[in-house]
Design a protein around this motif. Sequence first.
Motif, mmCIF file in Angstrom:
data_model
loop_
_atom_site.group_PDB
_atom_site.id
_atom_site.type_symbol
_atom_site.label_atom_id
_atom_site.label_comp_id
_atom_site.label_asym_id
_atom_site.label_seq_id
_atom_site.Cartn_x
_atom_site.Cartn_y
_atom_site.Cartn_z
ATOM 1 N N UNK A 288 -57.213 -61.108 -19.520
ATOM 2 C CA UNK A 288 -56.024 -61.738 -20.098
ATOM 3 C C UNK A 288 -54.754 -61.073 -19.573
ATOM 4 N N UNK A 289 -54.758 -59.737 -19.478
ATOM 5 C CA UNK A 289 -53.593 -59.023 -18.965
ATOM 6 C C UNK A 289 -53.299 -59.425 -17.523
ATOM 7 N N UNK A 290 -54.341 -59.458 -16.689
ATOM 8 C CA UNK A 290 -54.156 -59.875 -15.297
ATOM 9 C C UNK A 290 -53.685 -61.321 -15.220
ATOM 10 N N UNK A 291 -54.209 -62.159 -16.107
ATOM 11 C CA UNK A 291 -53.799 -63.570 -16.128
ATOM 12 C C UNK A 291 -52.320 -63.698 -16.480
ATOM 13 N N UNK A 292 -51.874 -62.923 -17.446
ATOM 14 C CA UNK A 292 -50.455 -62.958 -17.843
ATOM 15 C C UNK A 292 -49.568 -62.531 -16.677
ATOM 16 N N UNK A 293 -49.984 -61.480 -15.967
ATOM 17 C CA UNK A 293 -49.215 -61.022 -14.808
ATOM 18 C C UNK A 293 -49.111 -62.118 -13.757
ATOM 19 N N UNK A 294 -50.213 -62.800 -13.499
ATOM 20 C CA UNK A 294 -50.192 -63.874 -12.513
ATOM 21 C C UNK A 294 -49.323 -65.037 -12.964
ATOM 22 N N UNK A 295 -49.371 -65.368 -14.255
ATOM 23 C CA UNK A 295 -48.517 -66.438 -14.777
ATOM 24 C C UNK A 295 -47.045 -66.085 -14.589
ATOM 25 N N UNK A 296 -46.668 -64.857 -14.930
ATOM 26 C CA UNK A 296 -45.266 -64.446 -14.809
ATOM 27 C C UNK A 296 -44.786 -64.499 -13.366
#
Length: 418
Positions: A288-296
């Motif tokens: 989830x953390x990596x996904x949030x970084x990619x979204x940003x």
Amino acid sequence: MSTAFTNFAARSANWTVLGLLAGLYAAQSVTGSMVQTALPVVLRDAGMPLDQIGYLAVLFLPWALKFLWAPFIDRFLTERTWILLCQLGIILCFLAAMALPPQTHMASLAIVLLVMGVFAATQDVATDSLAVRASDAETRGLASGASTAGAYLGFLIGGGLWLVVYQHAGWAVSMAAMAGFVCLLTVPVFLSGGLAGPRVKQAAAMQRIGLRRTMKNRALMTGLVFLVVYQVGIRMGSALTGPYLVDKGIALDTIGLLRGAGGALAGFVASSLGALVVQALGITRSIVLAAILNVLLLAALAAAEFAGSASPTFALVILLLQVGAVAVSFVALYAAMMNWCNPEQTATDFAALQSIDAILAISASAIAGMLGNAFGYGWLFAASAAFILAAIALASRTLGASARAARSFAIPEKVSEP
């Protein structure tokens, strides 16, 4: 963190497992990166038409189709034996390629490279199986991190260093150098006895091994829902980074540095740190953390494109950061995929997941091309971010359910393999 490393060492019998996995993934990625990244440069420099260079895509068929023969790795021999045989095959192929410069022997070279791809893809299946069975749920982040970091190291050598050797020493020496590199990375395999638990040898269990059993794996099939949505977003967001930078007016040598040495180094560092993140936060939180970084990062690119303020420097920085975010994502996601595999057929299950991922990469690239051509880069990056956001929304249900289903797997106690 020290407890995690201690548990990993106890599970794997010795400290060589991390270096072993990194070395094995480096060896196999040398082949793929050389064919995908470096060889087209050599062929174009030799004057080969672009349409003929495009035919090199057929050399990746072994990685897309490896699920077809993965059950044989589960049924016969040990992973260590398969790896040694495949490493030997890769070395022999590089040595054979010494006498087949592409400028004059392209057809023969293509056959050798295709055979080499079969060896590399099979080694990949056996190494994935070994990684799953030599680690447990608590230490899969370390194993996945070592594997991903090794893959980036191999990409740096096969996609970057090989070109330097070729330019200064010629084709034959460059092929011999790659054979020597793979040979060097084979040494740890001889020291790796006893890394994994025993295979299930009962006749009934061996007969059940196959893709039909993969389809009945609840942990894998539930996790696959997340994998499809998430990877479509990740792959779409990365598919056109090269053309995007070209359209930004960035010089080709700068793009080559970013996508070659710069990208490989960023990925290597990020995947190493990603292993520590997974061990500290757990697999689901890390995904989830990596996904949030990619979204940003993708949202920032989309916003800059819509506002007309995406400068070349801004694009370079964001995309280099995204290489790191994607690397962390792969570490966490591959650790989850390890947990989804049935211990009785780890090679078959993981190969099926990777083949699906390869199909997703191809499909997402096609979709990205159509979106970018029809609506522009801004909408492409926005759509990629939207897919990843949808995956985040699914994470608690899909990844949680997969983790619960995976606990039903009976993991055998570790004993030494011959």
